[in-house]
Design an enzyme around this catalytic site. Structure first.
Site, PDB file in Angstrom:
ATOM      1  N   PRO A   1       0.829  -1.207   0.000  1.00  0.00           N
ATOM      2  CA  PRO A   1       0.000   0.000   0.000  1.00  0.00           C
ATOM      3  C   PRO A   1       0.863   1.255   0.000  1.00  0.00           C
ATOM      4  O   PRO A   1       1.859   1.341   0.715  1.00  0.00           O
ATOM      5  CB  PRO A   1      -0.790  -0.124   1.303  1.00  0.00           C
ATOM      6  CG  PRO A   1      -0.802  -1.578   1.601  1.00  0.00           C
ATOM      7  CD  PRO A   1       0.510  -2.112   1.111  1.00  0.00           C
ATOM      8  N   GLU A   2       0.467   2.225  -0.806  1.00  0.00           N
ATOM      9  CA  GLU A   2       1.194   3.486  -0.850  1.00  0.00           C
ATOM     10  C   GLU A   2       0.463   4.536  -0.027  1.00  0.00           C
ATOM     11  O   GLU A   2      -0.588   4.264   0.563  1.00  0.00           O
ATOM     12  CB  GLU A   2       1.390   3.921  -2.305  1.00  0.00           C
ATOM     13  CG  GLU A   2       2.283   2.963  -3.077  1.00  0.00           C
ATOM     14  CD  GLU A   2       2.835   3.568  -4.356  1.00  0.00           C
ATOM     15  OE1 GLU A   2       2.889   4.798  -4.472  1.00  0.00           O
ATOM     16  OE2 GLU A   2       3.225   2.796  -5.243  1.00  0.00           O
TER      17      GLU A   2
END
Length: 293
Positions: free
Chosen positions: A2-3
């Site tokens: 996840p960014e």
């Protein structure tokens, strides 16, 4: 992994259930995730009120009434499930396979408002820690970490100063967490396209010899802010099944201009280029060789 926009989506989904509530019971079902849990983890949480829930780069930080901060990182496959009022929702569901529920439910928080928050992590690359608020910036998690890309510090002047004299490619400099924290591969590719800057360009070229920002620096800052804000607004990117708090799929992947679009036409008005993929520092880079210089 996840960014930043996906982690911010999770934070916004957890905030209504956590802030202002106390931990009434904490079930820690294994001694470690990526790292061992801190000593007396459950006991140190129980009875404490969550005063705020913030984000630093890709970390979630819950400020507690005890003066400690619950630091949480999702790793590659971590997710939270919020059960309240007989309904369960998943604030930010990412595109990795999570495995069955139950076997991978490693931490369960029961809160005074009736909510139950379960941390599920099939790969166990996430982790949790407890750090004194007074020492948070010098802790092992955040010492040496760069500026926030959505914070007030990010400006043409700041980014020019950070990149002055750096001979590394611009993309590599943007991914350096010691300079700017929280930028990941997808959104760096997208920001560079919006700024019309080549990922292969030397990082120092966005500053003059004296360190003053040039037009490249201004465009880059605008591109970073725009792509992150747009992604947060869209609920993140769904490469398979990323979901927002209400269960709706994150939609930003439908707005990708270059990422994962190798061989397709560039969407920049008037550009006749074709998106190209190269590998930089072991990561795929997508860009338009015609309009990104």
């Amino acid at each position: 992994m996840p960014e930043l926009p996906e982690v911010e989506t999770v934070r916004r989904g957890l905030e209504p259930a956590m802030v202002g509530a106390r931990f009434t019971k904490v079930a820690q079902r294994r001694p470690d995730l990526r790292f061992p849990f801190p000593e007396r983890f459950a006991q140190r949480l129980e009875g404490q009120e969550v005063q705020s829930l913030s984000r630093r780069a890709k970390y979630l930080l819950a400020d507690l009434s005890s003066g400690e901060v619950l630091v949480m990182h999702l790793g590659m496959s971590g997710r939270f499930l919020v059960t309240q009022g007989g309904k369960t929702r998943v604030p930010g569901e990412f595109h990795y396979e999570h495995g069955g529920l139950g076997a991978h439910d490693h931490v369960v928080f029961q809160l005074s408002n009736g909510a139950t928050i379960t941390y599920n992590d099939a790969r166990r690359f996430g982790f949790m820690d407890l750090v004194p608020r007074s020492g948070i910036e010098t802790s092992k998690h955040f010492s040496g970490m760069g500026i926030e890309p959505l914070g007030n510090e990010l400006s043409g002047e700041t980014i020019a100063r950070l990149f002055q004299g750096k001979r590394t490619p611009l993309k590599a400099a943007l991914l350096d967490q010691r300079l700017i924290a929280g930028l990941g591969n997808i959104y760096v590719c997208e920001a560079l396209h919006r700024a019309r800057l080549s990922p292969k360009r030397r990082a120092s070229t966005i500053a003059s010899r004296t360190g003053a920002p040039n037009d490249h620096a201004v465009r880059l800052v605008d591109g970073i802010r725009a792509v992150l804000n747009d992604a947060v607004k869209a609920g993140g990117s769904s490469l398979r099944d990323h979901r927002q708090t209400d269960g709706a799929l994150g939609m930003f992947q439908h707005n990708f201009r270059v990422y994962d679009r190798e061989g397709e036409r560039c969407v920049t008005p008037g550009c006749k280029g074709t998106i190209k993929r190269i590998v930089q520092t072991g990561r795929s880079t997508f860009f338009c060789p015609v309009c990104q210089k």
